[in-house]
Design a protein around this motif. Structure first.
Motif, PDB file in Angstrom:
ATOM      1  N   SER A 165       3.755   6.779   3.054  1.00  0.00           N
ATOM      2  CA  SER A 165       3.489   6.498   4.585  1.00  0.00           C
ATOM      3  C   SER A 165       1.923   7.188   5.072  1.00  0.00           C
ATOM      4  O   SER A 165       1.425   6.686   5.453  1.00  0.00           O
ATOM      5  CB  SER A 165       4.741   6.646   5.578  1.00  0.00           C
ATOM      6  OG  SER A 165       5.590   6.075   4.998  1.00  0.00           O
ATOM      7  N   HIS A 166       2.003   8.340   4.733  1.00  0.00           N
ATOM      8  CA  HIS A 166       0.970   9.146   5.443  1.00  0.00           C
ATOM      9  C   HIS A 166      -0.405   8.865   4.509  1.00  0.00           C
ATOM     10  O   HIS A 166      -1.368   8.726   5.004  1.00  0.00           O
ATOM     11  CB  HIS A 166       1.117  10.816   5.170  1.00  0.00           C
ATOM     12  CG  HIS A 166       2.347  11.206   6.025  1.00  0.00           C
ATOM     13  ND1 HIS A 166       1.970  11.270   7.558  1.00  0.00           N
ATOM     14  CD2 HIS A 166       3.327  11.558   5.868  1.00  0.00           C
ATOM     15  CE1 HIS A 166       3.042  11.720   7.977  1.00  0.00           C
ATOM     16  NE2 HIS A 166       3.978  11.901   7.277  1.00  0.00           N
ATOM     17  N   ALA A 167      -0.326   8.506   3.157  1.00  0.00           N
ATOM     18  CA  ALA A 167      -1.545   8.053   2.343  1.00  0.00           C
ATOM     19  C   ALA A 167      -1.749   6.515   3.044  1.00  0.00           C
ATOM     20  O   ALA A 167      -3.144   6.443   3.201  1.00  0.00           O
ATOM     21  CB  ALA A 167      -0.963   7.920   1.111  1.00  0.00           C
ATOM     22  N   VAL A 168      -0.963   5.892   3.359  1.00  0.00           N
ATOM     23  CA  VAL A 168      -1.175   4.434   3.902  1.00  0.00           C
ATOM     24  C   VAL A 168      -2.039   4.573   5.352  1.00  0.00           C
ATOM     25  O   VAL A 168      -2.994   4.246   5.488  1.00  0.00           O
ATOM     26  CB  VAL A 168      -0.181   3.522   4.102  1.00  0.00           C
ATOM     27  CG1 VAL A 168      -0.073   2.366   5.073  1.00  0.00           C
ATOM     28  CG2 VAL A 168       0.360   2.985   2.572  1.00  0.00           C
ATOM     29  N   TYR A 169      -1.454   5.468   6.249  1.00  0.00           N
ATOM     30  CA  TYR A 169      -1.985   5.710   7.603  1.00  0.00           C
ATOM     31  C   TYR A 169      -3.504   6.349   7.213  1.00  0.00           C
ATOM     32  O   TYR A 169      -4.133   6.110   8.134  1.00  0.00           O
ATOM     33  CB  TYR A 169      -1.139   6.873   8.135  1.00  0.00           C
ATOM     34  CG  TYR A 169       0.242   6.361   8.426  1.00  0.00           C
ATOM     35  CD1 TYR A 169       0.536   4.898   8.655  1.00  0.00           C
ATOM     36  CD2 TYR A 169       1.237   7.421   8.672  1.00  0.00           C
ATOM     37  CE1 TYR A 169       1.714   4.801   9.127  1.00  0.00           C
ATOM     38  CE2 TYR A 169       2.404   6.946   8.849  1.00  0.00           C
ATOM     39  CZ  TYR A 169       2.813   5.755   9.167  1.00  0.00           C
ATOM     40  OH  TYR A 169       4.143   5.283   9.459  1.00  0.00           O
ATOM     41  N   ASP A 170      -3.695   7.134   6.192  1.00  0.00           N
ATOM     42  CA  ASP A 170      -5.018   7.555   5.889  1.00  0.00           C
ATOM     43  C   ASP A 170      -6.086   6.400   5.293  1.00  0.00           C
ATOM     44  O   ASP A 170      -7.128   6.939   5.052  1.00  0.00           O
ATOM     45  CB  ASP A 170      -4.871   8.912   5.065  1.00  0.00           C
ATOM     46  CG  ASP A 170      -4.311  10.101   5.860  1.00  0.00           C
ATOM     47  OD1 ASP A 170      -4.394  10.047   6.981  1.00  0.00           O
ATOM     48  OD2 ASP A 170      -3.884  10.899   5.341  1.00  0.00           O
ATOM     49  N   GLY A 171      -5.443   5.414   5.024  1.00  0.00           N
ATOM     50  CA  GLY A 171      -6.328   4.361   4.415  1.00  0.00           C
ATOM     51  C   GLY A 171      -6.595   4.590   3.148  1.00  0.00           C
ATOM     52  O   GLY A 171      -7.442   3.770   2.234  1.00  0.00           O
ATOM     53  N   LYS A 172      -5.594   5.296   2.366  1.00  0.00           N
ATOM     54  CA  LYS A 172      -5.834   5.504   0.859  1.00  0.00           C
ATOM     55  C   LYS A 172      -5.055   4.516   0.090  1.00  0.00           C
ATOM     56  O   LYS A 172      -4.179   3.774   0.566  1.00  0.00           O
ATOM     57  CB  LYS A 172      -5.299   7.029   0.515  1.00  0.00           C
ATOM     58  CG  LYS A 172      -5.913   8.126   1.088  1.00  0.00           C
ATOM     59  CD  LYS A 172      -5.612   9.341   0.390  1.00  0.00           C
ATOM     60  CE  LYS A 172      -6.306  10.342   1.255  1.00  0.00           C
ATOM     61  NZ  LYS A 172      -7.542  10.850   0.569  1.00  0.00           N
ATOM     62  N   ASP A 173      -5.776   4.160  -1.064  1.00  0.00           N
ATOM     63  CA  ASP A 173      -5.045   3.091  -2.193  1.00  0.00           C
ATOM     64  C   ASP A 173      -3.772   4.066  -2.934  1.00  0.00           C
ATOM     65  O   ASP A 173      -4.046   5.012  -3.449  1.00  0.00           O
ATOM     66  CB  ASP A 173      -6.115   2.705  -3.148  1.00  0.00           C
ATOM     67  CG  ASP A 173      -7.122   1.617  -2.688  1.00  0.00           C
ATOM     68  OD1 ASP A 173      -6.648   1.322  -1.550  1.00  0.00           O
ATOM     69  OD2 ASP A 173      -7.868   1.975  -3.012  1.00  0.00           O
ATOM     70  N   VAL A 174      -2.669   3.531  -2.832  1.00  0.00           N
ATOM     71  CA  VAL A 174      -1.525   4.250  -3.486  1.00  0.00           C
ATOM     72  C   VAL A 174      -0.911   3.671  -4.689  1.00  0.00           C
ATOM     73  O   VAL A 174      -0.578   2.517  -4.494  1.00  0.00           O
ATOM     74  CB  VAL A 174      -0.511   4.601  -2.182  1.00  0.00           C
ATOM     75  CG1 VAL A 174       0.529   5.631  -2.733  1.00  0.00           C
ATOM     76  CG2 VAL A 174      -0.914   5.079  -0.998  1.00  0.00           C
ATOM     77  N   SER A 175      -0.690   4.545  -5.527  1.00  0.00           N
ATOM     78  CA  SER A 175       0.102   4.070  -6.601  1.00  0.00           C
ATOM     79  C   SER A 175       1.269   5.040  -7.137  1.00  0.00           C
ATOM     80  O   SER A 175       0.954   6.269  -6.872  1.00  0.00           O
ATOM     81  CB  SER A 175      -0.734   3.731  -7.957  1.00  0.00           C
ATOM     82  OG  SER A 175      -1.792   2.917  -7.671  1.00  0.00           O
ATOM     83  N   LEU A 176       2.270   4.583  -7.491  1.00  0.00           N
ATOM     84  CA  LEU A 176       3.533   5.300  -8.036  1.00  0.00           C
ATOM     85  C   LEU A 176       3.400   5.216  -9.457  1.00  0.00           C
ATOM     86  O   LEU A 176       3.567   4.272  -9.944  1.00  0.00           O
ATOM     87  CB  LEU A 176       4.885   5.079  -7.228  1.00  0.00           C
ATOM     88  CG  LEU A 176       5.038   5.627  -5.759  1.00  0.00           C
ATOM     89  CD1 LEU A 176       4.022   4.842  -4.813  1.00  0.00           C
ATOM     90  CD2 LEU A 176       6.299   5.424  -5.614  1.00  0.00           C
ATOM     91  N   ARG A 177       3.741   6.224 -10.110  1.00  0.00           N
ATOM     92  CA  ARG A 177       3.985   6.579 -11.769  1.00  0.00           C
ATOM     93  C   ARG A 177       4.885   6.842 -11.946  1.00  0.00           C
ATOM     94  O   ARG A 177       5.477   8.104 -11.567  1.00  0.00           O
ATOM     95  CB  ARG A 177       2.682   7.179 -12.327  1.00  0.00           C
ATOM     96  CG  ARG A 177       2.876   7.002 -13.850  1.00  0.00           C
ATOM     97  CD  ARG A 177       1.684   7.548 -14.626  1.00  0.00           C
ATOM     98  NE  ARG A 177       1.949   8.846 -14.644  1.00  0.00           N
ATOM     99  CZ  ARG A 177       1.288   9.869 -15.246  1.00  0.00           C
ATOM    100  NH1 ARG A 177       0.096   9.501 -15.869  1.00  0.00           N
ATOM    101  NH2 ARG A 177       1.739  11.293 -15.254  1.00  0.00           N
TER     102      ARG A 177
END
Length: 98
Positions: free
Chosen positions: A32-44
Motif C-alpha cells: 500500500s505504501h509503495a502504491v501511495y508513493d507511485g512505485k511499481d510493485v512486484s512480489l516474488r
C-alpha cells in the motif's frame, strides 16, 4: 519479506520477496505504501506457502487502498532465482494500479 531492487530496474520499482512465514498484514502495508508513493510493485514468492501469503497480502492491500479510490489487481508470471542449491522458479506477482 525483503525489499530488494530488481536487477536492471529503476529506482521507481520495488520487489518484495515473500516467505511462507511473512506476515500478510505487514506485506499488505508495504504494498500500500509503495502504491501511495507511485512505485511499481512486484512480489516474488518461492513455494506454495509464500505464494499463499503473497495473494492474501494483495487482498488485504486492496482493502487498505480502497478508501483512496484505488483499485489493485495483479498479473502473475515466473522468473528464475539463484539460490545456494541452484536455480529455482519463483512466482512473480506484478501489482497493477487501476
Amino acid at each position: 519479506m525483503s525489499d530488494t531492487p530488481a536487477p536492471g530496474a529503476d529506482s521507481n520499482s520495488v520487489v518484495l520477496r515473500v516467505k511462507s512465514s511473512s506476515n500478510a498484514n505487514a506485506l499488505a502495508a508495504a504494498v500500500s505504501h509503495a502504491v501511495y508513493d507511485g512505485k511499481d510493485v512486484s512480489l516474488r514468492a518461492i513455494g506454495a506457502g509464500a505464494v499463499n501469503q503473497a495473494v492474501k497480502a494483495l487482498a488485504i492491500a486492496q482493502s487498505f487502498v480502497a478508501s483512496r479510490a484505488i483499485s489493485l489487481s495483479f498479473r502473475a508470471g515466473f522468473s528464475e532465482a539463484k539460490m545456494p542449491e541452484g536455480n529455482v522458479t519463483a512466482m512473480v506477482l506484478k501489482v497493477l494500479v487501476d
